[in-house]
Design a protein around this motif. Structure first.
Motif, PDB file in Angstrom:
ATOM      1  N   PRO A  60      81.901 -47.361 -57.697  1.00 27.26           N
ATOM      2  CA  PRO A  60      80.601 -47.976 -57.875  1.00 27.26           C
ATOM      3  C   PRO A  60      80.598 -48.878 -59.101  1.00 27.26           C
ATOM      4  O   PRO A  60      81.297 -48.631 -60.090  1.00 27.26           O
ATOM      5  N   LEU A  61      79.798 -49.920 -59.077  1.00 24.51           N
ATOM      6  CA  LEU A  61      79.728 -50.879 -60.173  1.00 24.51           C
ATOM      7  C   LEU A  61      79.384 -50.188 -61.482  1.00 24.51           C
ATOM      8  O   LEU A  61      79.932 -50.532 -62.537  1.00 24.51           O
ATOM      9  N   SER A  62      78.498 -49.176 -61.425  1.00 26.51           N
ATOM     10  CA  SER A  62      78.098 -48.493 -62.652  1.00 26.51           C
ATOM     11  C   SER A  62      79.290 -47.840 -63.339  1.00 26.51           C
ATOM     12  O   SER A  62      79.409 -47.846 -64.567  1.00 26.51           O
ATOM     13  N   LEU A  63      80.228 -47.274 -62.552  1.00 25.42           N
ATOM     14  CA  LEU A  63      81.396 -46.634 -63.140  1.00 25.42           C
ATOM     15  C   LEU A  63      82.386 -47.666 -63.657  1.00 25.42           C
ATOM     16  O   LEU A  63      83.034 -47.449 -64.688  1.00 25.42           O
ATOM     17  N   LEU A  64      82.526 -48.779 -62.965  1.00 24.35           N
ATOM     18  CA  LEU A  64      83.409 -49.833 -63.459  1.00 24.35           C
ATOM     19  C   LEU A  64      82.916 -50.382 -64.776  1.00 24.35           C
ATOM     20  O   LEU A  64      83.686 -50.598 -65.718  1.00 24.35           O
ATOM     21  N   LEU A  65      81.603 -50.588 -64.875  1.00 20.56           N
ATOM     22  CA  LEU A  65      81.032 -51.066 -66.124  1.00 20.56           C
ATOM     23  C   LEU A  65      81.189 -50.037 -67.228  1.00 20.56           C
ATOM     24  O   LEU A  65      81.488 -50.371 -68.372  1.00 20.56           O
ATOM     25  N   ALA A  66      80.990 -48.763 -66.870  1.00 17.41           N
ATOM     26  CA  ALA A  66      81.120 -47.700 -67.865  1.00 17.41           C
ATOM     27  C   ALA A  66      82.529 -47.667 -68.433  1.00 17.41           C
ATOM     28  O   ALA A  66      82.724 -47.510 -69.637  1.00 17.41           O
ATOM     29  N   GLY A  67      83.523 -47.840 -67.586  1.00 17.58           N
ATOM     30  CA  GLY A  67      84.889 -47.800 -68.068  1.00 17.58           C
ATOM     31  C   GLY A  67      85.245 -48.995 -68.923  1.00 17.58           C
ATOM     32  O   GLY A  67      86.154 -48.931 -69.735  1.00 17.58           O
ATOM     33  N   ALA A  68      84.527 -50.107 -68.765  1.00 21.32           N
ATOM     34  CA  ALA A  68      84.815 -51.313 -69.524  1.00 21.32           C
ATOM     35  C   ALA A  68      84.173 -51.310 -70.897  1.00 21.32           C
ATOM     36  O   ALA A  68      84.537 -52.092 -71.767  1.00 21.32           O
ATOM     37  N   LEU A  69      83.222 -50.431 -71.121  1.00 19.66           N
ATOM     38  CA  LEU A  69      82.499 -50.406 -72.390  1.00 19.66           C
ATOM     39  C   LEU A  69      83.201 -49.505 -73.379  1.00 19.66           C
ATOM     40  O   LEU A  69      83.852 -48.539 -73.015  1.00 19.66           O
ATOM     41  N   SER A  70      83.065 -49.785 -74.636  1.00 18.81           N
ATOM     42  CA  SER A  70      83.684 -48.974 -75.681  1.00 18.81           C
ATOM     43  C   SER A  70      82.896 -47.719 -75.904  1.00 18.81           C
ATOM     44  O   SER A  70      81.730 -47.609 -75.528  1.00 18.81           O
ATOM     45  N   ALA A  71      83.534 -46.744 -76.620  1.00 21.25           N
ATOM     46  CA  ALA A  71      82.860 -45.482 -76.913  1.00 21.25           C
ATOM     47  C   ALA A  71      81.631 -45.705 -77.763  1.00 21.25           C
ATOM     48  O   ALA A  71      80.667 -44.963 -77.685  1.00 21.25           O
ATOM     49  N   GLY A  72      81.657 -46.744 -78.603  1.00 22.40           N
ATOM     50  CA  GLY A  72      80.518 -46.983 -79.478  1.00 22.40           C
ATOM     51  C   GLY A  72      79.303 -47.487 -78.743  1.00 22.40           C
ATOM     52  O   GLY A  72      78.209 -47.492 -79.294  1.00 22.40           O
ATOM     53  N   ALA A  95      81.998 -18.657 -58.098  1.00 22.75           N
ATOM     54  CA  ALA A  95      81.206 -19.864 -57.873  1.00 22.75           C
ATOM     55  C   ALA A  95      81.367 -20.804 -59.064  1.00 22.75           C
ATOM     56  O   ALA A  95      81.615 -20.379 -60.194  1.00 22.75           O
ATOM     57  N   VAL A  96      81.237 -22.081 -58.802  1.00 22.92           N
ATOM     58  CA  VAL A  96      81.285 -23.105 -59.848  1.00 22.92           C
ATOM     59  C   VAL A  96      79.915 -23.776 -59.871  1.00 22.92           C
ATOM     60  O   VAL A  96      79.625 -24.626 -59.025  1.00 22.92           O
ATOM     61  N   PRO A  97      79.043 -23.392 -60.795  1.00 20.46           N
ATOM     62  CA  PRO A  97      77.684 -23.944 -60.781  1.00 20.46           C
ATOM     63  C   PRO A  97      77.606 -25.404 -61.188  1.00 20.46           C
ATOM     64  O   PRO A  97      76.640 -26.085 -60.863  1.00 20.46           O
ATOM     65  N   LEU A  98      78.632 -25.878 -61.896  1.00 20.00           N
ATOM     66  CA  LEU A  98      78.654 -27.292 -62.277  1.00 20.00           C
ATOM     67  C   LEU A  98      80.088 -27.804 -62.209  1.00 20.00           C
ATOM     68  O   LEU A  98      80.929 -27.440 -63.035  1.00 20.00           O
ATOM     69  N   ALA A  99      80.354 -28.627 -61.208  1.00 27.03           N
ATOM     70  CA  ALA A  99      81.640 -29.310 -61.076  1.00 27.03           C
ATOM     71  C   ALA A  99      81.359 -30.802 -60.963  1.00 27.03           C
ATOM     72  O   ALA A  99      80.388 -31.221 -60.324  1.00 27.03           O
ATOM     73  N   PHE A 100      82.205 -31.592 -61.591  1.00 25.04           N
ATOM     74  CA  PHE A 100      82.040 -33.046 -61.592  1.00 25.04           C
ATOM     75  C   PHE A 100      83.069 -33.713 -60.694  1.00 25.04           C
ATOM     76  O   PHE A 100      84.222 -33.272 -60.616  1.00 25.04           O
ATOM     77  N   ASN A 101      82.673 -34.783 -60.046  1.00 26.01           N
ATOM     78  CA  ASN A 101      83.640 -35.700 -59.462  1.00 26.01           C
ATOM     79  C   ASN A 101      84.440 -36.304 -60.615  1.00 26.01           C
ATOM     80  O   ASN A 101      83.881 -36.687 -61.643  1.00 26.01           O
ATOM     81  N   ALA A 102      85.759 -36.385 -60.477  1.00 34.21           N
ATOM     82  CA  ALA A 102      86.609 -36.795 -61.589  1.00 34.21           C
ATOM     83  C   ALA A 102      86.279 -38.203 -62.073  1.00 34.21           C
ATOM     84  O   ALA A 102      86.334 -38.478 -63.286  1.00 34.21           O
ATOM     85  N   ASP A 103      85.938 -39.114 -61.166  1.00 35.85           N
ATOM     86  CA  ASP A 103      85.588 -40.468 -61.580  1.00 35.85           C
ATOM     87  C   ASP A 103      84.280 -40.480 -62.373  1.00 35.85           C
ATOM     88  O   ASP A 103      84.154 -41.165 -63.390  1.00 35.85           O
ATOM     89  N   SER A 104      83.309 -39.716 -61.903  1.00 36.26           N
ATOM     90  CA  SER A 104      82.032 -39.653 -62.605  1.00 36.26           C
ATOM     91  C   SER A 104      82.206 -39.022 -63.981  1.00 36.26           C
ATOM     92  O   SER A 104      81.587 -39.446 -64.955  1.00 36.26           O
ATOM     93  N   TRP A 105      83.060 -37.997 -64.046  1.00 35.22           N
ATOM     94  CA  TRP A 105      83.315 -37.345 -65.333  1.00 35.22           C
ATOM     95  C   TRP A 105      84.053 -38.296 -66.284  1.00 35.22           C
ATOM     96  O   TRP A 105      83.741 -38.359 -67.475  1.00 35.22           O
ATOM     97  N   ALA A 106      84.991 -39.068 -65.774  1.00 29.53           N
ATOM     98  CA  ALA A 106      85.740 -40.000 -66.614  1.00 29.53           C
ATOM     99  C   ALA A 106      84.847 -41.082 -67.185  1.00 29.53           C
ATOM    100  O   ALA A 106      85.138 -41.647 -68.247  1.00 29.53           O
ATOM    101  N   ALA A 107      83.750 -41.380 -66.506  1.00 24.01           N
ATOM    102  CA  ALA A 107      82.826 -42.409 -66.981  1.00 24.01           C
ATOM    103  C   ALA A 107      81.943 -41.917 -68.117  1.00 24.01           C
ATOM    104  O   ALA A 107      81.263 -42.710 -68.764  1.00 24.01           O
ATOM    105  N   VAL A 108      81.928 -40.615 -68.353  1.00 30.36           N
ATOM    106  CA  VAL A 108      81.163 -40.063 -69.467  1.00 30.36           C
ATOM    107  C   VAL A 108      81.944 -40.292 -70.750  1.00 30.36           C
ATOM    108  O   VAL A 108      83.161 -40.081 -70.804  1.00 30.36           O
ATOM    109  N   ASP A 109      81.244 -40.699 -71.792  1.00 26.91           N
ATOM    110  CA  ASP A 109      81.883 -40.965 -73.072  1.00 26.91           C
ATOM    111  C   ASP A 109      82.623 -39.735 -73.600  1.00 26.91           C
ATOM    112  O   ASP A 109      82.197 -38.596 -73.405  1.00 26.91           O
TER     113      ASP A 109
END
Length: 380
Positions: free
Chosen positions: A18-30, A249-263
């Motif tokens: 998704p565009l939101s994840l591509l943009l997230a990966g292009a931005l710096s941590a700051g 049970a895993v009450p909170l699991a992330f899609n790896a791409d979505s998790w990678a987009a988190v700072d």
């Protein structure tokens, strides 16, 4: 559904992020962008697990990241079913969600063992700690299972002790012999068989209909499930003797791409919430609701302790679970399976015998121990 098919779907999705994840990966941590993540679960919206466990956790993450990570919860099977959750998270149908490892023995041969540990747990808090140490520290193969599918568990969940709940008054082991009992997992099936009952593997969502229509006479479930799954007018007798603690049970699991987009810093903050979450989740979503449910229904349902024969049967069953786990792990072709099961069993022993006296009733002590033994040692 196979691990191969999930992996291929996940690879296809990563090729068209998704565009939101591509943009997230292009931005710096700051200049980390805000992430609005979908959260999907097949668990009924009114369940205590959602109201007192999952939703407070999602809110805590939003607060800890100052709003940079937030969630849109879609609960009750509106988007993600319980059996279809792993595929939905892996394929990016949702960014995060709830899944139960026991439904995926072929996709998660090692990680699904986390759902086979019911017979090892007696204390809900010790079990919560032991389960997460077993997964994150003891079982590299478990983590590899999820990594191959592009799924990132944040924590694993256990619950309060299981009880035997029936559509008729019951009090003894003899009362249960021959009755049909709804079971969710394989350990409960093994326990039912040991009692001379007839186990009927039943989907969580089908508990009410199975009991009402006479397909089963009993269910091995948590006390608060009476309310969570609308069983108030169906259950007539409950044997309260603890009969294991359901796990995996895993009450909170992330899609790896979505998790990678988190700072990176926000991922550290999320990991920092997990030790406290283990305590709060099992306390607020299971232990307290069990007490409240029993108090509210004590005039409508016969709650009894069980008899000596039932207690003896449980002790014998629990002692035999180590062999059952070793056999199952070997059948799944898990490398060094005996050593893995030995580590897991020792971890459960340590949490119940050595550590429980150090943190019983003390949330802060539990948090220190869980961080030291688990979350300070891992990278999510």
């Amino acid at each position: 559904m196979t691990g191969k098919s999930i992996t291929k779907a996940g690879q296809a999705r990563r090729a068209a992020l998704p565009l939101s994840l591509l943009l997230a990966g292009a931005l710096s941590a700051g200049s980390a962008p805000a992430q609005e993540l979908t959260y999907g679960s097949g668990v009924p919206e009114r369940s205590a697990a959602n109201r007192e466990g999952v939703l407070p956790l999602l809110e805590a993450i939003t607060a800890a990241t100052e709003g940079r990570v937030s969630f849109t919860p879609i609960l009750g099977g509106q988007l993600v079913s319980i059996p279809g959750a792993l595929e939905a998270i892996a394929d990016g149908v949702v960014d995060s969600g709830f899944l139960i490892t026991q439904f995926y023995p072929s996709d998660l041969p090692a990680a699904a063992l986390m759902s086979e540990l019911t017979g090892l747990g007696t204390d809900p808090f010790a079990t919560m700690g032991a389960l997460n140490e077993a997964y994150f520290v003891d079982c590299a193969a478990c983590r590899a299972d999820f990594e191959a599918l592009g799924v990132v568990p944040a924590l694993l969940q256990s619950a309060a002790p299981l009880t035997m709940q029936c559509t008729q008054p019951v009090a003894t082991a003899a009362d249960l012999a021959g009755l049909r009992v709804a079971t969710i997992g394989r350990p409960e099936m093994r326990w039912a068989t040991a009692l001379g009952m007839v186990p009927v593997q039943t989907a969580i969502s089908d508990l009410l209909s199975a009991l009402q229509l006479g397909m089963t006479d009993c269910a091995i479930i948590g006390t608060s499930w009476i309310r969570s799954y609308g069983l108030e007018d169906t259950i007539k007798g409950v044997i309260e003797m603890p009969q294991g603690i359901i796990a995996g049970a895993v009450p909170l699991a992330f899609n790896a791409d979505s998790w990678a987009a988190v700072d990176d810093a926000d991922r550290v903050s999320i990991r920092g919430l997990m030790a406290a979450t283990l305590w709060d989740y099992v306390s607020n979503a299971y232990v307290t609701p069990d007490v409240e449910t029993r108090a509210a229904l004590t005039n409508r349902i016969a709650f009894v302790p069980g008899d000596a024969a039932l207690a003896e049967a449980w002790q014998a069953f629990s002692a035999g679970e180590a062999a059952a786990l070793r056999s199952l792990a070997a059948e799944r072709g898990i490398a060094d399976s005996d050593a893995l099961i030995d580590r897991i069993i020792e971890t459960f022993r340590v949490w119940h015998e050595d550590l429980l006296p150090q943190f019983a009733g003390d949330r802060e002590a539990f948090i220190r121990i869980a961080n030291d033994r688990i979350f300070d040692r891992i990278d999510l």
